[in-house]
Design a protein around this motif. Structure first.
Motif, short mmCIF file in Angstrom:
data_model
loop_
_atom_site.label_atom_id
_atom_site.label_comp_id
_atom_site.label_asym_id
_atom_site.label_seq_id
_atom_site.Cartn_x
_atom_site.Cartn_y
_atom_site.Cartn_z
N VAL A 166 0.83 -1.20 0.00
CA VAL A 166 0.00 0.00 0.00
C VAL A 166 0.87 1.25 0.00
O VAL A 166 0.66 2.17 -0.80
CB VAL A 166 -0.95 0.00 1.20
CG1 VAL A 166 -1.65 1.34 1.34
CG2 VAL A 166 -1.99 -1.09 1.06
N ILE A 167 1.87 1.27 0.88
CA ILE A 167 2.70 2.48 0.97
C ILE A 167 3.44 2.72 -0.34
O ILE A 167 3.47 3.84 -0.86
CB ILE A 167 3.70 2.36 2.15
CG1 ILE A 167 2.96 2.46 3.47
CG2 ILE A 167 4.75 3.44 2.08
CD1 ILE A 167 3.84 2.46 4.67
N ASN A 203 2.88 1.46 -3.51
CA ASN A 203 2.16 1.61 -4.76
C ASN A 203 1.00 2.58 -4.67
O ASN A 203 0.89 3.51 -5.45
CB ASN A 203 1.67 0.25 -5.23
CG ASN A 203 2.83 -0.67 -5.51
OD1 ASN A 203 3.64 -0.39 -6.38
ND2 ASN A 203 2.96 -1.72 -4.72
N PHE A 204 0.13 2.35 -3.67
CA PHE A 204 -1.04 3.22 -3.59
C PHE A 204 -0.65 4.62 -3.13
O PHE A 204 -1.21 5.62 -3.55
CB PHE A 204 -2.08 2.63 -2.64
CG PHE A 204 -2.85 1.48 -3.23
CD1 PHE A 204 -2.58 1.01 -4.49
CD2 PHE A 204 -3.86 0.86 -2.50
CE1 PHE A 204 -3.29 -0.05 -5.04
CE2 PHE A 204 -4.58 -0.19 -3.03
CZ PHE A 204 -4.29 -0.65 -4.30
N MET A 205 0.31 4.68 -2.20
CA MET A 205 0.71 5.99 -1.70
C MET A 205 1.91 6.54 -2.46
O MET A 205 2.43 7.60 -2.13
CB MET A 205 1.01 5.92 -0.20
CG MET A 205 -0.21 5.56 0.63
SD MET A 205 0.21 5.09 2.31
CE MET A 205 -0.13 6.60 3.18
N HIS A 206 2.35 5.81 -3.46
CA HIS A 206 3.42 6.27 -4.35
C HIS A 206 4.72 6.59 -3.64
O HIS A 206 5.49 7.41 -4.11
CB HIS A 206 2.98 7.50 -5.15
CG HIS A 206 1.77 7.26 -5.98
ND1 HIS A 206 0.61 7.95 -5.83
CD2 HIS A 206 1.53 6.35 -6.96
CE1 HIS A 206 -0.29 7.50 -6.67
NE2 HIS A 206 0.23 6.53 -7.37
#
Lengths: 572, 236, 108, 199
Positions: free
Chosen positions: C63-64, C66-69
């Motif tokens: 999540v950190i 990829n989703f949060m870039h």
């Protein structure tokens, strides 16, 4: 040249200009005035209980009789107010707001509205703290460290009838502190983002003035260390109001957990206050020695090391609180090690004086006073960092004297140095030098009188937070009774002499000598703006070419080279 | 005027000695720092020195003096950490063979003392409990005394300046400490942790006496309390 | 001379240097979630708990990053995330000897 | 010399995003401290395992699925926002907010279920028989409750952002709201195993 922004958009009405302003300078001054008000409150509390200690049972002028309940409440609130409601607004929020945008050469904070909001939340938190004195049952009196079970359950020093209602003093106390944290977190985000993103062109990391570095390290230290206490305070509030058992041993809770969470924040908080004060010294000493700050980069690295260490030494406040003795040894070593980077910083400041051409102006005198006093504070810290000696000295007046020797110079000498240094910049008027000198000596000497004798009282075994020492006739005998009186008289002189400062502020604002742009021949960018700076600070934005401490450079004619002066300096 | 109150325990001397050791180191550090601070103030005022010397301290050559000072500080730090460790182990981490075992409970607002009854064991129904303000804890001289420290309601801190012993009492845990006293007399027991309204009045006495006197005291106590031994078993 | 300050217009000329395949990451997350559920039902507690927390850590990293870039952010952001881990680690191991390994005894 | 000093050395993160990252750091430490406290007590009292049997893996699992999905939709919304596809972005954002609603609905059902079984913040019934176990429920409610508050806050934030963004104003805020929303998801990723499946 295209004007980057307008300097004429300054809000003009009284309300928008002085109260609901988003201008960082106004907000900074608002913080400082609020801090001064809270300092008056905290000082008055100190006066009342100090008087009571020296002359137990006598009626206190301006107050009356002080009973044990109010004594506890006053001691508690004095501690919390002086640390979080005076130290923080003076040194972190106040100086940060005033200086960061000016020193990095930009118009305002990254989020001006958030900045205004954080001040108003701070003001509300101050009001909550003060209002707690007027609720039924009186203010919270469980010690500024809020240790449960005293703060969490009904065993408090007040009428149990007022205990578990929400608008009683304990929830208000916790709430006031929590609001202060919210305000400081918002301000902290602002400081860091401003410094990282809004620096003037050319201002590389090692061209940032020391105080901006220190304010940011302090802010980051605050932001990462406050989380555990927020979590702990939420649990404490629920224990108190709802009746959960997070800290109730009967239900498996552990009071020591809260002590850990508290000091995990409480210890870095010392450095959160210390670092901006050191930053002030880092600005003042080079200017008035006409020399570059000694080992500027090394100071920054050392303080970064100290900031990292500061979050792993917290348990030295709990050596005898029932923690594992082996852990105490570990934390003792950590505590002693942390003295090394700070010694490095202080020695670098002193080394800056060597070979300089020292001008004894008001800010310089305060800065030197700070270093002298903090020397005593820091060195007595070595006694307490030793876990074995702490068995005896813990919670005695030795500790009280030690942390007043650190905190008082940090908060007040740091603040006064800053005011005497930057007052011409932010008001356009010079402070009166003679009044300033009187103020200095009437602060420096009474301060030492007040707290130096307390070291001996502590070593004699006198423990703190006792309203009347008369019941301990074996511990409290001559000369310690006299010492108490000396200390109290010193404290009263110390407090009264602060009116000189207020008078000086007042008279100088009205009739002071007009200040030019750069009265101290200083390098940093804030001195290149007008005095007082207009809304928007710079027009055009400055471009930075030099480090902040190029004084008496051999290849320049002037003995100072402002950071935005494009001349080329030859390095040798 | 002596700095410390009279020492009556076997390990109190070590804490006093530690104080003087640290004081010596601190005094040296203080005098040197004060010289470093004050010398340029007298020597380099703007009246005497018109133009400052330019050096930034970035060079290792210049920083050398501070490195020396820091190394000296680190060495003296570790010297006294080493010096203090023995006393820390003696006071906090040593299990002594108890000659006399007594339980002390902090409560609002006095210290309650529990002596073992006739069976010589604590936490049995015949324990003798003394639970009143300003009461006395009698202990024999020259014997290893082990105390179990408890807190009933809030945090307290068992503090006898003359023994140089201070220990917080935490609700929910039992903390054992020991001492051996070398002088008879009556001394203050204070509470050093804020515990509520009458924290300042929380004062009891430690009475150190010879073994014979002490035995007599325990006997009289047992006679007086014998009918009232209705304590429930606290070990559950 | 141009306007000398670096005016940061949010995302005006910001490029992520490509994007992760969000759908793929999403299915990875669901897969890990399923693994943790299945594991909790099948294995012994110790093994199950270790696997469950391993999946939680992997999910967090996914999540950190990829989703949060975070993997496109400068090093500074990584430092901030590491700070959280450092603080919580210090807190956990600093308090463990006192809280976890102390015996709960109530005063008689 | 002068040319050298003019370079900006740090690669810059846009200031809004940097601010949200710092906010996330602060929030994660607050939540993390609660988790640390819970872990310490959980390891101290092996008997808490009985209490964990009463938490509902079904509701917890359902909520995990909902939050993971919402994280996916908000990142797709951000993707659409970068491509200036306002309709798609708006749809994805509303889905995310709807997922938040489902989460809160499931949470309420779960709470009702637990409260019906006598487990509340203080669990008065349990206190009489198993006082130590009652503290587990205090932790359960404080952790999930604080998390649910953050879900609600995230929903409100996203809604406010959506009001502007659907008309094409302040589109960059979609990413900021999304970052916050991912943080809420992250916290749940740890709460779920701690409270629901590590039994």
């Amino acid at each position: 040249m295209e004007t980057p922004h307008s300097t004429t958009h300054a809000p003009q009405g009284f309300w928008t200009k002085y109260l609901f302003s988003t201008d960082h300078k106004t907000i900074g001054i608002q913080y400082m005035i609020t801090g001064l008000f809270m300092a008056a409150v905290g000082g008055f509390l100190a006066y009342v209980f100090r008087y009571n200690l020296a002359f137990p049972g006598e009626s206190i002028p301006l107050f009356g009789q002080l009973d044990a309940m109010h004594y506890n409440a006053f001691v508690t609130n004095h501690g919390m107010i002086m640390v979080l409601f005076v130290g923080m607004p003076f040194l972190v929020s106040g100086l940060g707001n005033l200086l960061i945008p000016l020193m990095i050469g930009t118009d305002d904070m990254a989020f001006p509205t958030l900045n205004m909001m954080s001040f108003w939340i701070f003001l509300v938190s101050c009001l909550v703290m003060v209002a707690a004195f007027f609720v039924p049952g009186g203010a919270f009196g469980g010690g500024w460290t809020l240790y449960p079970p005293l703060s969490a359950s009904g065993y408090v020093n007040r009428n149990p009838a007022f205990w578990s209602t929400f608008f009683s003093a304990t929830p208000m106390f916790i709430l006031g502190v929590a609001l202060e944290f919210v305000s400081m977190l918002m301000g902290g985000i602002n400081f860091l983002v401003t410094t990282i993103n809004k620096r003037a062109e050319g201002m590389t990391p090692f061209k940032i003035p020391l105080i901006v570095w220190f304010l940011n390290i302090a802010t980051l230290d605050f932001m990462v260390s406050v989380g555990p206490l927020v979590a702990g305070a939420v649990m404490l509030l629920l224990d108190n109001v709802v009746g959960t058992g997070f800290y109730d041993p009967a239900r498996g809770g552990d009071p020591v957990l809260f002590q850990h969470l508290f000091w995990f924040f409480g210890h870095p908080e010392v450095y959160v206050l210390l670092l901006p004060a050191l930053g002030v010294m880092g600005e003042i000493i080079p200017v008035f020695s006409r020399k570059p700050l000694f080992a500027y980069r090394t100071i920054i690295y050392l303080s970064l090391i100290a900031a990292v260490l500061s979050v792993v030494v917290w348990a030295h406040h709990q050596f005898i609180a029932g923690i594992d003795p082996r852990m105490a040894t570990f934390f003792s070593i950590g505590t002693i090690i942390i003295s090394i980077p700070f010694a490095g910083v202080f020695l670098s400041f002193m080394a800056t004086l060597w070979g300089g051409s020292i001008r004894f102006t008001m800010p310089m005198i305060w800065a030197l006073g700070f270093i002298g006093l903090f020397l005593i504070g820091g060195l007595t810290g070595l006694y307490l960092g030793s876990s074995t000696f702490d068995i005896y000295a813990h919670d005695t007046y030795f500790v009280v004297a030690h942390f007043h020797y650190t905190m008082f110079p940090v908060v007040f000498f740091g603040f006064f140095s800053a005011v005497y240094f930057w007052f011409p910049k932010f008001t356009g008027k010079h402070l009166n030098h003679t009044l300033g000198m009187i103020h200095f000596w009437l602060t420096f000497i009474p301060f030492n009188v007040t707290f130096f004798v307390l070291f001996f009282n502590g070593l004699a075994g006198q423990h703190r937070r006792v309203n009347e020492y008369s019941s301990f006739s074996n511990i409290m005998k001559e000369p310690y009774i006299t010492f108490e009186k000396i200390s109290t008289i010193g404290a009263i002189v110390l407090m009264v002499s602060q009116f000189i400062f207020l008078y000086n502020l007042f008279i100088s604002l009205r009739k002071g000598r007009k200040a030019e742009k750069n009265p101290w021949d200083s390098n940093t960018l804030e001195w290149q703006a007008d005095s007082p700076p207009v809304h928007g600070n710079f027009n055009p934005y400055p471009v930075v070419y030099h480090g902040p401490y190029e004084y008496s450079h051999p290849s320049s004619e002037q003995d100072f080279v402002p950071q935005d002066n494009p001349i080329v300096l030859k390095t040798n | 005027m002596t700095i410390f109150p009279e020492n009556i325990s076997t390990y109190g001397q070590e804490i006093d000695r530690l104080f003087y050791t640290i004081s010596a180191l601190v005094a040296v550090a203080f005098v040197i720092s004060l010289f470093v601070l004050l010398y340029p103030l007298f020597n380099n005022s703007a009246k005497r020195v018109k133009k400052a010397t330019y050096f930034t301290g970035a060079k290792r050559k210049h920083f050398r003096w501070i490195t020396f000072a820091l190394v000296a500080l680190a060495l003296s730090d570790f010297y006294f950490l080493y010096a203090e460790h023995g006393a820390w182990v003696t006071i906090e981490q040593t299990q002594v063979k108890p000659d006399f075992h007594v339980s002390i409970t902090g409560r609002q607002w006095n210290w309650a003392f529990t002596y073992p009854g006739l069976d010589g064991k604590l936490y049995t129904p015949d324990d003798i409990v003394i639970n009143e303000m300003n009461s006395e804890l009698h202990v024999p001289i020259n014997k290893n005394i082990v105390v179990d420290l408890w807190a009933k309601d809030v945090l307290h801190s068992f503090f006898v300046p003359n023994i140089r012993l201070k220990q917080d009492c935490v609700p929910g845990r039992m903390i054992q400490r020991w001492f051996k006293l070398t002088k008879t007399g009556t001394y203050d027991i204070a509470c050093a942790e804020l515990c509520g309204l009458l924290h300042g009045k929380m004062r009891n006495f430690l009475v150190v006496e010879s073994q014979e006197k002490f035995n007599g005291y325990i006997d009289s106590l047992y006679k007086k309390n014998a009918p009232a031994l209705t304590m429930t078993n606290p070990s559950n | 001379m141009e306007n000398p300050i670096t005016v940061v217009v949010p995302d005006k000329d910001h490029d992520y240097h490509g994007h992760p395949n969000y759908t793929k990451i999403y299915f990875w997350l669901l897969g890990l979630f399923a693994i943790s559920l299945v594991v909790s039902l099948l294995f012994s507690p110790v093994l199950a708990v270790s696997i469950i927390f391993l999946t939680a850590v992997i999910k967090t990293a996914l999540v950190i990053n990829n989703f949060m870039h975070a993997k496109y952010e400068p090093f500074m952001v990584v430092v901030f995330i590491m700070l959280v881990v450092f603080i919580l680690g210090a807190l956990l191991f600093g308090m463990m000897p006192d809280i976890t390994y102390s015996r709960l005894q109530l005063a008689p | 010399m002068a040319e050298q000093t003019l370079s900006v050395s740090l690669k810059q993160v846009p200031q809004g995003r940097l601010g949200v990252w710092l906010l996330i750091v602060g929030e994660l430490i607050i939540f993390g401290s609660l988790v640390v406290c819970y872990l310490l007590y959980r390891l101290r009292f092996p008997s808490w395992v009985e209490q964990t049997q009463h938490t509902s893996t079904f509701y917890g699992g359902l909520n995990t699925f909902v939050l993971l999905t919402s994280s996916y939709t908000i990142v797709k919304a951000n993707d659409a926002a970068l491509k200036k596809d306002l309709a798609k972005m708006s749809r994805y954002m509303l889905t995310t907010i709807f997922c938040g609603l489902i989460f809160l609905a499931v949470k309420s059902t779960e709470y009702a279920h637990e409260i019906g079984a006598g487990f509340t913040l203080t669990s008065p019934g349990l206190q009489a028989t198993n006082p130590v176990g009652a503290t587990f429920w205090s932790f359960y409610y404080i952790m999930t409750g604080l998390h649910a508050t953050h879900v609600l806050a995230g929903m409100v934030t996203l809604f406010v952002v959506w009001l502007d963004a659907r008309k094409g104003r302040n589109i960059h805020r979609v990413e900021l709201g999304g970052l916050y929303w991912h943080m809420v998801d992250l916290i749940w990723i740890f709460l779920f195993p701690l409270l629901y499946i590590a039994k």
